[in-house]
Design an enzyme around this catalytic site. Structure first.
Site, PDB file in Angstrom:
ATOM      1  N   LEU A   7      52.639   2.474  46.405  1.00  0.00           N
ATOM      2  CA  LEU A   7      53.526   2.696  45.272  1.00  0.00           C
ATOM      3  C   LEU A   7      52.652   2.991  44.068  1.00  0.00           C
ATOM      4  CD1 LEU A   7      56.099  -0.281  45.565  1.00  0.00           C
ATOM      5  CD2 LEU A   7      56.488   2.102  46.200  1.00  0.00           C
ATOM      6  N   ASP A   8      53.149   3.852  43.161  1.00  0.00           N
ATOM      7  CA  ASP A   8      52.426   4.098  41.918  1.00  0.00           C
ATOM      8  C   ASP A   8      52.238   2.785  41.165  1.00  0.00           C
ATOM      9  OD1 ASP A   8      52.444   6.792  42.489  1.00  0.00           O
ATOM     10  OD2 ASP A   8      54.074   7.281  41.099  1.00  0.00           O
ATOM     11  N   ARG A   9      51.214   2.743  40.337  1.00  0.00           N
ATOM     12  CA  ARG A   9      50.902   1.526  39.591  1.00  0.00           C
ATOM     13  C   ARG A   9      52.095   1.023  38.773  1.00  0.00           C
ATOM     14  NH1 ARG A   9      45.649   0.749  35.601  1.00  0.00           N
ATOM     15  NH2 ARG A   9      46.090  -1.399  34.994  1.00  0.00           N
TER      16      ARG A   9
END
Length: 320
Positions: free
Chosen positions: A143-145
């Site tokens: 997942l993106d940060r």
């Protein structure tokens, strides 16, 4: 593994969990903290033996193999002491499901999934630090940060393989909730613009729609709730897994996600911040998959954090 163990010859029996794994990848995991160059050196010199025979780095292990591992020197390394210990300890409370094979965690926004690019640690390193006995913790996907929500972590290599197969076969279902600017047209149900990833000189990754050289990409959308012409809560279900896919697919349709510092709209984001939103409104809401060991169909749901909940509450009150 202790430093003492690394400084003596070891004999390791291979079980079905590592069946089919390349010997070099096995050693990289087994000898955590040992540089890859050192691992390939002991392989090249024939110091690693399988069933008393020399092997190449591409050798695939079989259940029942006995691996001889020579003593290896490890450079002295400072203990991993994260700056935000409280945030890491809270990860235990964020676990949504766990058994001896895998876990699903509600990843907090702002935490990268792994270290690198100037970060000393990410979620997977943090999990390994609070679960030192779990030697094979691995991310199943990313997942993106700034994205929160359901993240799958495997505890055994055979489970990782099974879950990766579901990702390849597109039988794992991932649904995200996103708050986007404007009124999303109900007829926009399937976005297929091809995406191309570019890395800027600064190292920043930016993704663009590129009809000529972009990779095939697909996201399905469904409207969940409307807030007049101002904003829409949508469910986004990615069929492919490109970098920043949902963020760019919403942007290319003219409805970027709230508080997206890379693909968003400044005016809309400013209004959302006035309503209390202080993060990207993109949340991996639920995950459906088949458990690789029990073969049970599983659906895990991650609750929204307080900031996202309060944002929706404010929008609903404004709508009344």
């Amino acid at each position: 593994m202790s430093e003492q163990q690394k400084n003596q010859v070891q004999f390791v029996d291979i079980d079905e969990g590592n069946d089919g794994q390349r010997i070099d990848n096995f050693l990289i995991t087994f000898l955590k903290g040992v540089p890859k160059s050192a691992i390939y050196r002991i392989l090249r010199k024939g110091e690693v033996r399988v069933n008393k025979k020399r092997i190449k780095p591409i050798y695939k292990l079989k259940a029942g193999d006995m691996v001889r591992i020579p003593p290896v020197k490890v450079a002295e390394k400072q203990e991993f002491v994260p700056k935000n210990l409280d945030k890491i300890n809270k990860l235990e409370d964020a676990i949504l499901f766990e058994d001896k094979y895998l876990m699903v965690i509600n990843k907090p926004s702002g935490m990268a999934v792994h270290g690198g690019s100037g970060l000393s640690y990410g979620l997977i390193e943090a999990l390994r630090s609070i679960r030192p006995d779990e030697r094979n913790l691995e991310l199943v996907h990313r997942l993106d940060r700034d994205t929160s929500g359901c993240l799958l972590v495997s505890k055994k290599r055979s489970v990782l393989r099974g879950l990766h197969e579901q990702l390849r076969e597109k039988t794992m279902e991932k649904n995200y909730w996103a708050l986007v600017t404007g009124s999303w047209a109900s007829k926009i149900k399937n976005v297929t613009e091809p995406l191309r990833k570019n890395t800027l000189q600064s190292g920043e990754r930016v993704v663009r729609v590129d009809e000529a050289e972009g990779k095939p990409s697909q996201t399905r959308f469904r409207v969940l709730e409307r807030f007049g012409q101002f904003a829409t809560l949508v469910q986004a279900s990615p069929v492919t897994g490109r970098t920043h896919q949902i963020r760019v697919h919403t942007q290319c349709k003219g409805h970027p996600i709230a508080c997206d510092d890379k693909y968003g709209v400044a005016e809309f984001d400013s209004e959302m911040k006035k309503k209390g939103l202080n993060r990207l409104f993109l949340h991996a809401h639920d995950l459906t998959f088949v458990h690789p060991k029990t073969e049970e169909s599983m659906r895990v749901e991650a609750p929204l954090d307080g900031n996202l909940k309060n944002c929706l509450k404010t929008l609903r009150e404004d709508k009344q």
